[in-house]
Design a protein around this motif. Sequence first.
Motif, PDB file in Angstrom:
ATOM      1  N   PHE A   9       0.705  -1.308   0.028  1.00 59.21           N
ATOM      2  CA  PHE A   9       0.112  -0.046  -0.011  1.00 59.21           C
ATOM      3  C   PHE A   9       0.956   1.138  -0.104  1.00 59.21           C
ATOM      4  O   PHE A   9       0.606   2.171  -0.840  1.00 59.21           O
ATOM      5  CB  PHE A   9      -0.883   0.158   1.074  1.00 59.21           C
ATOM      6  CG  PHE A   9      -1.536   1.293   1.524  1.00 59.21           C
ATOM      7  CD1 PHE A   9      -2.609   1.851   0.751  1.00 59.21           C
ATOM      8  CD2 PHE A   9      -1.267   1.884   2.700  1.00 59.21           C
ATOM      9  CE1 PHE A   9      -3.168   3.327   1.022  1.00 59.21           C
ATOM     10  CE2 PHE A   9      -1.686   3.288   3.146  1.00 59.21           C
ATOM     11  CZ  PHE A   9      -2.594   3.858   2.078  1.00 59.21           C
ATOM     12  N   TYR A  10       1.802   1.472   0.801  1.00 60.84           N
ATOM     13  CA  TYR A  10       2.774   2.260   0.951  1.00 60.84           C
ATOM     14  C   TYR A  10       3.391   2.598  -0.308  1.00 60.84           C
ATOM     15  O   TYR A  10       3.822   3.731  -0.724  1.00 60.84           O
ATOM     16  CB  TYR A  10       3.614   2.511   2.102  1.00 60.84           C
ATOM     17  CG  TYR A  10       2.951   2.916   3.625  1.00 60.84           C
ATOM     18  CD1 TYR A  10       2.288   3.902   3.717  1.00 60.84           C
ATOM     19  CD2 TYR A  10       2.987   2.026   4.672  1.00 60.84           C
ATOM     20  CE1 TYR A  10       1.512   4.129   4.987  1.00 60.84           C
ATOM     21  CE2 TYR A  10       2.610   2.352   5.844  1.00 60.84           C
ATOM     22  CZ  TYR A  10       1.874   3.367   5.827  1.00 60.84           C
ATOM     23  OH  TYR A  10       1.235   3.786   7.236  1.00 60.84           O
ATOM     24  N   ARG A  11       3.890   1.572  -0.875  1.00 58.14           N
ATOM     25  CA  ARG A  11       4.745   1.744  -2.001  1.00 58.14           C
ATOM     26  C   ARG A  11       3.916   2.061  -3.356  1.00 58.14           C
ATOM     27  O   ARG A  11       4.505   2.987  -3.727  1.00 58.14           O
ATOM     28  CB  ARG A  11       5.354   0.051  -2.535  1.00 58.14           C
ATOM     29  CG  ARG A  11       6.202   0.062  -3.753  1.00 58.14           C
ATOM     30  CD  ARG A  11       6.462  -1.279  -4.133  1.00 58.14           C
ATOM     31  NE  ARG A  11       5.123  -1.785  -4.798  1.00 58.14           N
ATOM     32  CZ  ARG A  11       4.751  -1.195  -5.831  1.00 58.14           C
ATOM     33  NH1 ARG A  11       5.290  -0.436  -6.627  1.00 58.14           N
ATOM     34  NH2 ARG A  11       3.758  -2.042  -6.564  1.00 58.14           N
ATOM     35  N   GLN A  12       2.573   1.688  -3.338  1.00 66.62           N
ATOM     36  CA  GLN A  12       1.899   2.038  -4.620  1.00 66.62           C
ATOM     37  C   GLN A  12       1.497   3.582  -4.429  1.00 66.62           C
ATOM     38  O   GLN A  12       1.454   4.381  -5.075  1.00 66.62           O
ATOM     39  CB  GLN A  12       0.532   1.334  -4.711  1.00 66.62           C
ATOM     40  CG  GLN A  12       0.774  -0.124  -5.219  1.00 66.62           C
ATOM     41  CD  GLN A  12      -0.652  -0.779  -5.594  1.00 66.62           C
ATOM     42  OE1 GLN A  12      -1.495  -0.422  -5.293  1.00 66.62           O
ATOM     43  NE2 GLN A  12      -0.347  -2.241  -5.677  1.00 66.62           N
ATOM     44  N   LEU A  13       0.980   3.862  -3.224  1.00 64.42           N
ATOM     45  CA  LEU A  13       0.809   5.238  -2.908  1.00 64.42           C
ATOM     46  C   LEU A  13       2.085   6.261  -2.901  1.00 64.42           C
ATOM     47  O   LEU A  13       1.899   7.397  -3.429  1.00 64.42           O
ATOM     48  CB  LEU A  13       0.320   5.739  -1.438  1.00 64.42           C
ATOM     49  CG  LEU A  13      -0.291   6.969  -0.875  1.00 64.42           C
ATOM     50  CD1 LEU A  13      -1.498   7.113  -1.869  1.00 64.42           C
ATOM     51  CD2 LEU A  13      -0.675   6.765   0.488  1.00 64.42           C
ATOM     52  N   GLY A  14       3.172   5.861  -2.303  1.00 64.62           N
ATOM     53  CA  GLY A  14       4.413   6.600  -2.705  1.00 64.62           C
ATOM     54  C   GLY A  14       4.888   6.855  -4.297  1.00 64.62           C
ATOM     55  O   GLY A  14       5.518   7.552  -4.329  1.00 64.62           O
ATOM     56  N   THR A  15       4.512   5.937  -4.965  1.00 62.12           N
ATOM     57  CA  THR A  15       5.108   6.123  -6.286  1.00 62.12           C
ATOM     58  C   THR A  15       3.940   6.511  -7.376  1.00 62.12           C
ATOM     59  O   THR A  15       4.121   6.805  -8.456  1.00 62.12           O
ATOM     60  CB  THR A  15       5.504   4.702  -6.995  1.00 62.12           C
ATOM     61  OG1 THR A  15       4.535   3.785  -6.816  1.00 62.12           O
ATOM     62  CG2 THR A  15       6.816   4.232  -6.015  1.00 62.12           C
ATOM     63  N   ALA A  16       2.622   6.631  -6.730  1.00 65.10           N
ATOM     64  CA  ALA A  16       1.646   7.063  -7.770  1.00 65.10           C
ATOM     65  C   ALA A  16       1.661   8.271  -7.886  1.00 65.10           C
ATOM     66  O   ALA A  16       2.103   9.410  -7.019  1.00 65.10           O
ATOM     67  CB  ALA A  16       0.221   6.860  -6.975  1.00 65.10           C
ATOM     68  N   PRO A  17       1.582   8.871  -9.206  1.00 60.06           N
ATOM     69  CA  PRO A  17       1.442  10.348  -9.534  1.00 60.06           C
ATOM     70  C   PRO A  17       0.330  11.022  -8.803  1.00 60.06           C
ATOM     71  O   PRO A  17      -0.676  10.384  -8.483  1.00 60.06           O
ATOM     72  CB  PRO A  17       1.258  10.492 -11.061  1.00 60.06           C
ATOM     73  CG  PRO A  17       1.456   9.200 -11.571  1.00 60.06           C
ATOM     74  CD  PRO A  17       1.334   8.244 -10.417  1.00 60.06           C
ATOM     75  N   LEU A  18       0.420  12.087  -8.332  1.00 61.03           N
ATOM     76  CA  LEU A  18      -0.566  13.027  -7.690  1.00 61.03           C
ATOM     77  C   LEU A  18      -1.969  12.772  -8.078  1.00 61.03           C
ATOM     78  O   LEU A  18      -2.804  12.573  -7.128  1.00 61.03           O
ATOM     79  CB  LEU A  18      -0.183  14.397  -7.574  1.00 61.03           C
ATOM     80  CG  LEU A  18      -1.030  15.351  -6.650  1.00 61.03           C
ATOM     81  CD1 LEU A  18      -0.931  14.973  -5.085  1.00 61.03           C
ATOM     82  CD2 LEU A  18      -0.485  16.844  -6.513  1.00 61.03           C
ATOM     83  N   GLU A  19      -2.256  12.698  -9.471  1.00 58.51           N
ATOM     84  CA  GLU A  19      -3.589  12.730 -10.147  1.00 58.51           C
ATOM     85  C   GLU A  19      -3.898  11.405  -9.811  1.00 58.51           C
ATOM     86  O   GLU A  19      -5.194  11.125  -9.939  1.00 58.51           O
ATOM     87  CB  GLU A  19      -3.528  13.228 -11.346  1.00 58.51           C
ATOM     88  CG  GLU A  19      -2.757  12.316 -12.326  1.00 58.51           C
ATOM     89  CD  GLU A  19      -1.556  12.754 -12.462  1.00 58.51           C
ATOM     90  OE1 GLU A  19      -0.721  12.345 -13.158  1.00 58.51           O
ATOM     91  OE2 GLU A  19      -0.981  13.813 -11.792  1.00 58.51           O
TER      92      GLU A  19
END
Length: 99
Positions: free
Chosen positions: A36-46
Amino acid sequence: MSVQPVHRDQAGDGERVPRTIDGIAGALTASRRMEFYRQLGTAPLEQAEAVLRHWWCEAMLDTDPDGDRITVATLDGTLPLASVQSVLARRQARGLPVE
């Protein structure tokens, strides 16, 4: 396509998993929390909101007290279902997003 109803918490005062980063993370197992943290941390802001929505759903499923019963009913083919159209209509009637 059919969907499952979302169950509220036993106390009836909201959702089992708060719709916050900490709430979602706290409901996940350690390995899923890291993903979860990995995906959230690498997701573009939008895309961050979509990641949060996805993982909130995952956390709700993980913490569902009826999870084992639902799994068995799904595998047995006895799980009651609702049409996507009926769910969308119910959400629209309540003023909820239907994206």
